[in-house]
Design a protein around this motif. Structure first.
Motif, PDB file in Angstrom:
ATOM      1  N   ALA A  42       0.831  -1.210   0.000  1.00  0.00           N
ATOM      2  CA  ALA A  42       0.000   0.000   0.000  1.00  0.00           C
ATOM      3  C   ALA A  42       0.864   1.258   0.000  1.00  0.00           C
ATOM      4  O   ALA A  42       0.583   2.229  -0.717  1.00  0.00           O
ATOM      5  CB  ALA A  42      -0.939  -0.014   1.203  1.00  0.00           C
ATOM      6  N   ASP A  43       1.926   1.252   0.807  1.00  0.00           N
ATOM      7  CA  ASP A  43       2.831   2.407   0.854  1.00  0.00           C
ATOM      8  C   ASP A  43       3.514   2.636  -0.490  1.00  0.00           C
ATOM      9  O   ASP A  43       3.633   3.769  -0.958  1.00  0.00           O
ATOM     10  CB  ASP A  43       3.893   2.199   1.935  1.00  0.00           C
ATOM     11  CG  ASP A  43       3.346   2.334   3.348  1.00  0.00           C
ATOM     12  OD1 ASP A  43       2.343   3.040   3.524  1.00  0.00           O
ATOM     13  OD2 ASP A  43       3.929   1.726   4.264  1.00  0.00           O
ATOM     14  N   VAL A  44       3.990   1.550  -1.096  1.00  0.00           N
ATOM     15  CA  VAL A  44       4.695   1.662  -2.370  1.00  0.00           C
ATOM     16  C   VAL A  44       3.763   2.181  -3.455  1.00  0.00           C
ATOM     17  O   VAL A  44       4.108   3.106  -4.200  1.00  0.00           O
ATOM     18  CB  VAL A  44       5.302   0.305  -2.776  1.00  0.00           C
ATOM     19  CG1 VAL A  44       5.844   0.364  -4.209  1.00  0.00           C
ATOM     20  CG2 VAL A  44       6.417  -0.088  -1.816  1.00  0.00           C
ATOM     21  N   GLU A  45       2.577   1.605  -3.545  1.00  0.00           N
ATOM     22  CA  GLU A  45       1.641   2.024  -4.581  1.00  0.00           C
ATOM     23  C   GLU A  45       1.198   3.480  -4.397  1.00  0.00           C
ATOM     24  O   GLU A  45       0.950   4.191  -5.372  1.00  0.00           O
ATOM     25  CB  GLU A  45       0.438   1.089  -4.606  1.00  0.00           C
ATOM     26  CG  GLU A  45       0.786  -0.317  -5.097  1.00  0.00           C
ATOM     27  CD  GLU A  45      -0.401  -1.261  -5.160  1.00  0.00           C
ATOM     28  OE1 GLU A  45      -0.284  -2.304  -5.826  1.00  0.00           O
ATOM     29  OE2 GLU A  45      -1.455  -0.943  -4.547  1.00  0.00           O
ATOM     30  N   ASN A  50       3.669   9.177  -7.840  1.00  0.00           N
ATOM     31  CA  ASN A  50       3.676  10.569  -7.378  1.00  0.00           C
ATOM     32  C   ASN A  50       3.931  10.552  -5.880  1.00  0.00           C
ATOM     33  O   ASN A  50       3.011  10.390  -5.086  1.00  0.00           O
ATOM     34  CB  ASN A  50       2.359  11.273  -7.700  1.00  0.00           C
ATOM     35  CG  ASN A  50       2.406  12.757  -7.377  1.00  0.00           C
ATOM     36  OD1 ASN A  50       3.469  13.348  -7.234  1.00  0.00           O
ATOM     37  ND2 ASN A  50       1.243  13.371  -7.233  1.00  0.00           N
ATOM     38  N   ASN A  51       5.174  10.730  -5.531  1.00  0.00           N
ATOM     39  CA  ASN A  51       5.589  10.580  -4.139  1.00  0.00           C
ATOM     40  C   ASN A  51       5.044  11.702  -3.267  1.00  0.00           C
ATOM     41  O   ASN A  51       5.100  12.876  -3.650  1.00  0.00           O
ATOM     42  CB  ASN A  51       7.120  10.547  -4.072  1.00  0.00           C
ATOM     43  CG  ASN A  51       7.639  10.202  -2.707  1.00  0.00           C
ATOM     44  OD1 ASN A  51       8.025  11.078  -1.951  1.00  0.00           O
ATOM     45  ND2 ASN A  51       7.662   8.924  -2.377  1.00  0.00           N
ATOM     46  N   LEU A 246      11.559   2.163  -2.549  1.00  0.00           N
ATOM     47  CA  LEU A 246      10.325   2.313  -1.780  1.00  0.00           C
ATOM     48  C   LEU A 246       9.991   1.041  -1.011  1.00  0.00           C
ATOM     49  O   LEU A 246       9.567   1.104   0.151  1.00  0.00           O
ATOM     50  CB  LEU A 246       9.174   2.694  -2.709  1.00  0.00           C
ATOM     51  CG  LEU A 246       9.255   4.088  -3.334  1.00  0.00           C
ATOM     52  CD1 LEU A 246       8.087   4.306  -4.283  1.00  0.00           C
ATOM     53  CD2 LEU A 246       9.301   5.183  -2.280  1.00  0.00           C
ATOM     54  N   VAL A 247      10.174  -0.110  -1.615  1.00  0.00           N
ATOM     55  CA  VAL A 247       9.938  -1.369  -0.892  1.00  0.00           C
ATOM     56  C   VAL A 247      10.827  -1.435   0.341  1.00  0.00           C
ATOM     57  O   VAL A 247      10.377  -1.763   1.450  1.00  0.00           O
ATOM     58  CB  VAL A 247      10.190  -2.588  -1.805  1.00  0.00           C
ATOM     59  CG1 VAL A 247      10.180  -3.883  -0.991  1.00  0.00           C
ATOM     60  CG2 VAL A 247       9.139  -2.661  -2.914  1.00  0.00           C
TER      61      VAL A 247
END
Length: 283
Positions: A42-45, A50-51, A246-247
Motif C-alpha cells: 500500500a505504501d509503495v503504490e 507521485n511521491n 520504496l519497498v
C-alpha cells in the motif's frame, strides 16, 4: 569563484567481506518477501508514481533539491504540514525564496522546525548551484557519483543522505539512484548482512552497493513487479531502482525501526525474513 569539478568521484572505501553475488541474492529475497506485505504494498503504490514527500508537481530542479533537503528531520506524521510548506514555497518560486529576508523565510519554515538550519541549507544550495551556472556547467549532466560527492561536501546542512535525495529528486524517480537514510544503515544493512564503513560514508557505500545489485538483476526485478501485480508505472528500459527503494524504505519503517516480532532475528542466515518458524520456537 573556483570552477566546480565535474570529475567522477572515487568510490568510497569498501567495507570488508562483501560478496556481491551473495548480497544480490539476499537483497532480491528480501525485496521479494517485503513486496508481498500488504502494508508495504500500500505504501509503495501510494508513493511510486507521485511521491507524497517529493511530488511530480514540482518542476524546477532547484526547488526539488530544496524540498529534498527540507524533508529531513520531519516525522512521518507531519507529512501534511511538510506538504503545505513545500507547496507554499513552490508557489513563490526558487528565485523568490532566495531573495526573501531571513525573517520572512523563518515564518515559512517554522512549522517544519529547525528554521535556521533550513534557511542555511537554502542559501548554501543557491550558492552551490550558482557556482555551476557561473562555470557554464550543467549539474544535471554530471555523473551522479561526482554530483553527490560535491553536494555533500559543499552544501551546508547537507550530507551524503541529503545529497542522494536531492540528486534523485532533481533527476527524476527513475534516474537509477537509491538514496539511503540513517535507518537503512542502522537496521536494513544488518538484515542484509552488509558490513559498512563507519561514519557518514556508510550511506554512500550502501547506496552504491544497492544500486549495483539492482542493476545487475534489473530484468528479474521488473519481472518481480509484474508477478506481485503492484499498481505502479515503470518506464521502459530502466532498472526499477525507485520501486526497490520504496519497498526497502517502507519495510524498514514498518518492520525494522521498531523490531517487529515476525521478523526473523537470524537474518541474513535465514532467508525467509518473516514467518520462518524460528520466531515460533523462541522461548
Amino acid at each position: 569563484m573556483s570552477r566546480p569539478s565535474t570529475r567522477t568521484a572515487p568510490a568510497p572505501r569498501s567495507a570488508p567481506h562483501v560478496r556481491p553475488a551473495a548480497l544480490r541474492r539476499r537483497l532480491f529475497r528480501l525485496v521479494d518477501r517485503a513486496a508481498d506485505l500488504d502494508d508495504v504494498r500500500a505504501d509503495v503504490e501510494a508513493n511510486h508514481d507521485n511521491n507524497r514527500w517529493w511530488p511530480i508537481t514540482i518542476a524546477d530542479p532547484r526547488m526539488r533539491m530544496l524540498a529534498a533537503g527540507w524533508s529531513t528531520r520531519v516525522s512521518y506524521n507531519m507529512i501534511s504540514t511538510y506538504a503545505r510548506v513545500i507547496a507554499d514555497a513552490d508557489a513563490r518560486s526558487f528565485d523568490t525564496l532566495t531573495g526573501m529576508a531571513d525573517d520572512e523565510l523563518t515564518g515559512l519554515v517554522t512549522p517544519l522546525g529547525l528554521p535556521e538550519a533550513r534557511i542555511t541549507y537554502l542559501r548554501s544550495l543557491d550558492e552551490f548551484l550558482n557556482g555551476y551556472t557561473a562555470a557554464g556547467v550543467d549539474p544535471q549532466a554530471m555523473p551522479a557519483n561526482a554530483f553527490i560527492a560535491a553536494f555533500a561536501a559543499k552544501v551546508r546542512q547537507a550530507s551524503y543522505k541529503v545529497a542522494q535525495c536531492a540528486a534523485l529528486y532533481a533527476r527524476g524517480y527513475h534516474c537509477g539512484i537509491i538514496p539511503v537514510d540513517s535507518g537503512m544503515v542502522a537496521h536494513l544493512a544488518p538484515v542484509l548482512g552488509l558490513p559498512l564503513p563507519s561514519g557518514p560514508i556508510a550511506h554512500e557505500h550502501m547506496r552504491r552497493v544497492l544500486q549495483d545489485a539492482v542493476a545487475a538483476r534489473a530484468a528479474d526485478y521488473r519481472d518481480l513487479i509484474a508477478a506481485k501485480q503492484h499498481a505502479v508505472t515503470l518506464p521502459d528500459g530502466v532498472a526499477p531502482t525507485w520501486w526497490v527503494h520504496l519497498v526497502l524504505i517502507y519495510f524498514k519503517r514498518r518492520y525494522l525501526n521498531r523490531p517487529h516480532p515476525d521478523v526473523c532475528q537470524r537474518r541474513p542466515v535465514c532467508t525467509t525474513v518473516i514467518g520462518c518458524g524460528h520466531q515460533a520456537r523462541r522461548p
